[in-house]
Design a protein around this motif. Structure first.
Motif, PDB file in Angstrom:
ATOM      1  N   LEU A 315      -9.200 -50.927 -28.060  1.00  0.00           N
ATOM      2  CA  LEU A 315     -10.642 -50.688 -27.916  1.00  0.00           C
ATOM      3  C   LEU A 315     -11.127 -49.486 -28.710  1.00  0.00           C
ATOM      4  O   LEU A 315     -12.333 -49.277 -28.839  1.00  0.00           O
ATOM      5  N   GLY A 316     -10.206 -48.692 -29.209  1.00  0.00           N
ATOM      6  CA  GLY A 316     -10.601 -47.480 -29.908  1.00  0.00           C
ATOM      7  C   GLY A 316     -10.285 -46.248 -29.084  1.00  0.00           C
ATOM      8  O   GLY A 316      -9.957 -46.335 -27.899  1.00  0.00           O
ATOM      9  N   PRO A 317     -10.384 -45.070 -29.687  1.00  0.00           N
ATOM     10  CA  PRO A 317      -9.969 -43.849 -28.998  1.00  0.00           C
ATOM     11  C   PRO A 317     -10.921 -43.427 -27.882  1.00  0.00           C
ATOM     12  O   PRO A 317     -12.130 -43.628 -27.964  1.00  0.00           O
ATOM     13  N   TYR A 406     -14.537 -46.829 -21.013  1.00  0.00           N
ATOM     14  CA  TYR A 406     -15.219 -47.520 -22.105  1.00  0.00           C
ATOM     15  C   TYR A 406     -16.486 -48.218 -21.602  1.00  0.00           C
ATOM     16  O   TYR A 406     -17.505 -48.216 -22.287  1.00  0.00           O
ATOM     17  N   PHE A 407     -16.415 -48.787 -20.418  1.00  0.00           N
ATOM     18  CA  PHE A 407     -17.523 -49.564 -19.841  1.00  0.00           C
ATOM     19  C   PHE A 407     -17.802 -49.006 -18.438  1.00  0.00           C
ATOM     20  O   PHE A 407     -17.063 -49.295 -17.508  1.00  0.00           O
ATOM     21  N   THR A 515     -19.819 -50.708 -31.858  1.00  0.00           N
ATOM     22  CA  THR A 515     -21.260 -50.796 -32.112  1.00  0.00           C
ATOM     23  C   THR A 515     -22.062 -49.962 -31.114  1.00  0.00           C
ATOM     24  O   THR A 515     -23.050 -49.314 -31.490  1.00  0.00           O
ATOM     25  N   TYR A 516     -21.655 -49.962 -29.852  1.00  0.00           N
ATOM     26  CA  TYR A 516     -22.453 -49.316 -28.801  1.00  0.00           C
ATOM     27  C   TYR A 516     -21.822 -48.022 -28.283  1.00  0.00           C
ATOM     28  O   TYR A 516     -22.223 -47.519 -27.243  1.00  0.00           O
ATOM     29  N   ARG A 517     -20.897 -47.491 -29.020  1.00  0.00           N
ATOM     30  CA  ARG A 517     -20.233 -46.242 -28.648  1.00  0.00           C
ATOM     31  C   ARG A 517     -21.265 -45.126 -28.485  1.00  0.00           C
ATOM     32  O   ARG A 517     -22.053 -44.861 -29.383  1.00  0.00           O
ATOM     33  N   PHE A 518     -21.309 -44.484 -27.323  1.00  0.00           N
ATOM     34  CA  PHE A 518     -22.247 -43.408 -26.967  1.00  0.00           C
ATOM     35  C   PHE A 518     -23.683 -43.904 -26.788  1.00  0.00           C
ATOM     36  O   PHE A 518     -24.583 -43.103 -26.525  1.00  0.00           O
ATOM     37  N   LYS A 519     -23.929 -45.209 -26.945  1.00  0.00           N
ATOM     38  CA  LYS A 519     -25.284 -45.750 -26.862  1.00  0.00           C
ATOM     39  C   LYS A 519     -25.455 -46.548 -25.572  1.00  0.00           C
ATOM     40  O   LYS A 519     -24.576 -46.588 -24.725  1.00  0.00           O
TER      41      LYS A 519
END
Length: 594
Positions: A315-317, A406-407, A515-519
């Motif tokens: 999923l990424g760091p 993450y979610f 795409t929605y990281r921090f958003k």
């Protein structure tokens, strides 16, 4: 924005200016922002800035708290520096979730830009601070206030055990907050003690607050500096990087922390806790637990580390340098609670994994249920099966809470109006973790135990199927909420994966996080990312989303509930035993409801 002035009551900034690790910046960055940025991995600061704009422009919270466990009291001072966005405002909103269900905290000496104001209370837990003149977008406002309150005694948390097993799945306690703001002799849970500015919709209306079912709140990313003073034999657990422990003249200890770009800031304090640590890709993973639960607490550290390893790979760091898991006496069916950089896991799960037989004591109807279980397989077999199930549930719960990083910790969503968005992905991602670590057979077993069985429990106890995508206030009770949001809704992702295949599904999942990281995300955003990864299936993916989330096809999609299969007995249960257990189940579930 101008830097916050140093004030001995608020924050010992002059001392912190000499703290190690604060690098000089070419462009001036206020010292308090530099402290907070230490919480973020170096490479994540640039990502956060691309998503959020200049990080020095994020809201800033300076917190000073004093905790007195002997009388369950907390008091302190808060300073908030916040910029108006979107449209002009004639009042600044603050949400204080401990007051959402009962008056527990009081605010006093409230000022806005130095001017005293009298807070208005349009609803429990929400305060509006009126302004003499409307503030235009881009204006900076400074709010300061004193806060003080008494923390209620924690309610018994035994129901959390069956809640985590799928029997109630996310219910509420008498207080409506799962014990998030409560105290025992050795633990203080102060979730929500720091008032926060809630997100605002396009019309300037604050997002909704907690309803007694589901999560409490989520906020815009912000920086936090906090001092928390406790007795010398207590420890403080919050999200963020530790800035030091300083003895006070009266013998107490002051713990200091800095957190960067976090959507919430929980505060906990414990006495007699132990800790274990590990490192995952530069992230310090910590497990904090009661001394009597040390053996399980160390396994929790392993589960959290394994889950984070898998999620960072796929999923990424994680953006933070620290991640903490804290044992907490949760109640009302909650197995855990999530916050950015920190999660809690219910004490009942620790104790249940250590002592399956003792875990059943005190639960309504469990005496009769134990007798029936023993009749199924003798004295040892049911407890052995239960012990394995509880250990799987513990690991699955830890993975679920790590997935929440993450979610919706990283990919933000509205937990009150659209709980299905983050909860379904956290639940399904935990299921993926079980598959990645233990194989498809174990994952399928967990899918039945934690997801399908939650729905079947609802139906067998007399509950109704309904659309899962609705506000938390739209569910009949916590049992229905858990069955639909944690049980049925995550299986949309299972169906989507079957439709488009693993390669496209995991490509879309990673794209969604990036795409929605921090958003802020939306209800259909994940489906849209999957459609980009598999364009030929776009219409069918949307049809599946509507079917699983917007409509009620649970009986058709998940099959008629069967108690024998639910309990692992299959065809081994005779009709008379099944009938007796089916008669017992509604009373058992009623006893678990708050």
């Amino acid at each position: 924005m101008s830097p916050m002035p140093a004030h001995p009551r608020h924050w010992p900034l002059l001392a912190l200016l000499f703290a190690p690790g604060i690098a000089a910046a070419g462009d001036f960055v206020p010292p308090e922002v530099q402290f907070s940025l230490q919480h973020l991995k170096t490479e994540e600061r640039a990502r956060a800035a691309r998503a959020l704009g200049p990080l020095e422009a994020l809201p800033r919270y300076l917190v000073q708290l004093e905790v007195d466990p002997a009388v369950r009291a907390v008091k302190g001072h808060l300073r908030v520096e916040w910029s108006v966005r979107g449209r002009a405002l004639d009042a600044i909103p603050l949400r204080l979730t401990p007051n959402a269900f009962a008056p527990r905290m009081s605010l006093s000496e409230v000022t806005v830009n130095g001017n005293p104001v009298k807070p208005q209370r349009p609803e429990d837990g929400l305060y509006l601070l009126p302004l003499a003149e409307p503030l235009a977008p881009g204006s900076t406002v400074v709010v300061e206030l004193e806060l003080e309150g008494r923390v209620p005694r924690a309610q018994p948390g035994t129901a959390s055990l069956l809640g985590a097993l799928g029997a109630s799945g996310g219910g509420n306690s008498e207080a409506g907050d799962y014990g998030a703001f409560s105290a025992t002799e050795d633990f203080m849970s102060l979730v929500g003690v720091v008032p926060r500015v809630p997100p605002l919709d396009a019309g300037g209306t604050p997002w909704g607050g907690p309803t007694g079912v589901g999560d409490l709140a989520l906020y815009e990313p912000a920086h936090v500096l906090a001092n928390v003073i406790v007795p010398s034999d207590w420890k403080v657990h919050v999200t963020g990087v530790a800035m030091g422990e300083v003895p006070q003249k009266d013998g107490r200890l002051r713990y200091s922390f800095a957190a960067g770009a976090v959507r919430d800031f929980p505060v906990f304090a414990s006495r007699g806790y132990q800790s274990a640590t590990a490192t995952v890709n530069g992230v310090s993973v910590e497990s904090h637990f009661a001394a009597r639960d040390a053996e399980v607490g160390k396994r929790v550290l392993k589960y959290a580390s394994d889950a984070l390893t898998e999620f960072e790979r796929r999923l990424g760091p994680l953006p933070f340098k620290n991640f903490r898991v804290v044992e907490a006496p949760l109640s009302g069916g909650a197995g855990g609670m999530e916050f950015p950089g920190l999660v809690t896991v219910g004490t009942s799960l620790y104790r249940g994994a250590a002592d399956p037989a003792g875990a059943l004591e005190g639960l309504p109807g469990m005496g009769q249920m134990q007798g029936l279980l023993q009749a199924m397989g003798g004295d040892a077999a049911p407890l052995g099966q239960l012990g394995k199930a509880l250990e799987r549930t513990l690991e699955f719960t830890v993975a679920h809470e790590v997935a929440h990083q993450y979610f919706a910790g990283l990919v933000g969503s509205d937990p009150i109006n659209a709980p299905v968005v983050d909860e379904s992905l956290a639940q399904y991602t935990a299921l993926l973790y079980m598959e990645w670590k233990h194989g498809r057979a174990v994952a399928e077993q967990m899918r039945q135990e934690a997801l399908v069985s939650a729905y079947h429990m609802l139906r067998m106890s007399g509950g109704k199927d309904a659309p899962a995508d609705r506000p938390t206030s739209g569910f009949e009770d916590s049992l229905q909420y858990g069955a639909l949001v944690y049980g049925k809704a995550p299986l949309l992702h299972h169906a989507s994966r079957k439709l488009i295949g693993d390669e496209a599904f995991f490509k879309g999942l990673r794209s969604y996080v990036d795409t929605y990281r921090f958003k802020w995300t939306c209800g259909e955003c994940f489906t849209q990312e999957l459609a980009k990864a598999s364009p030929s299936n776009a219409k069918e993916l949307e049809r599946l989303r509507v079917r699983w989330w917007k409509e009620a096809h649970g009986d058709e999609d998940l099959g008629e509930p069967n108690l024998g299969a639910l309990l692992g007995g299959g065809g081994q249960l005779d009709p008379e035993t099944l009938k007796l257990m089916e008669e017992l189940l509604p009373g058992l579930m009623k006893g678990l409801q708050p």
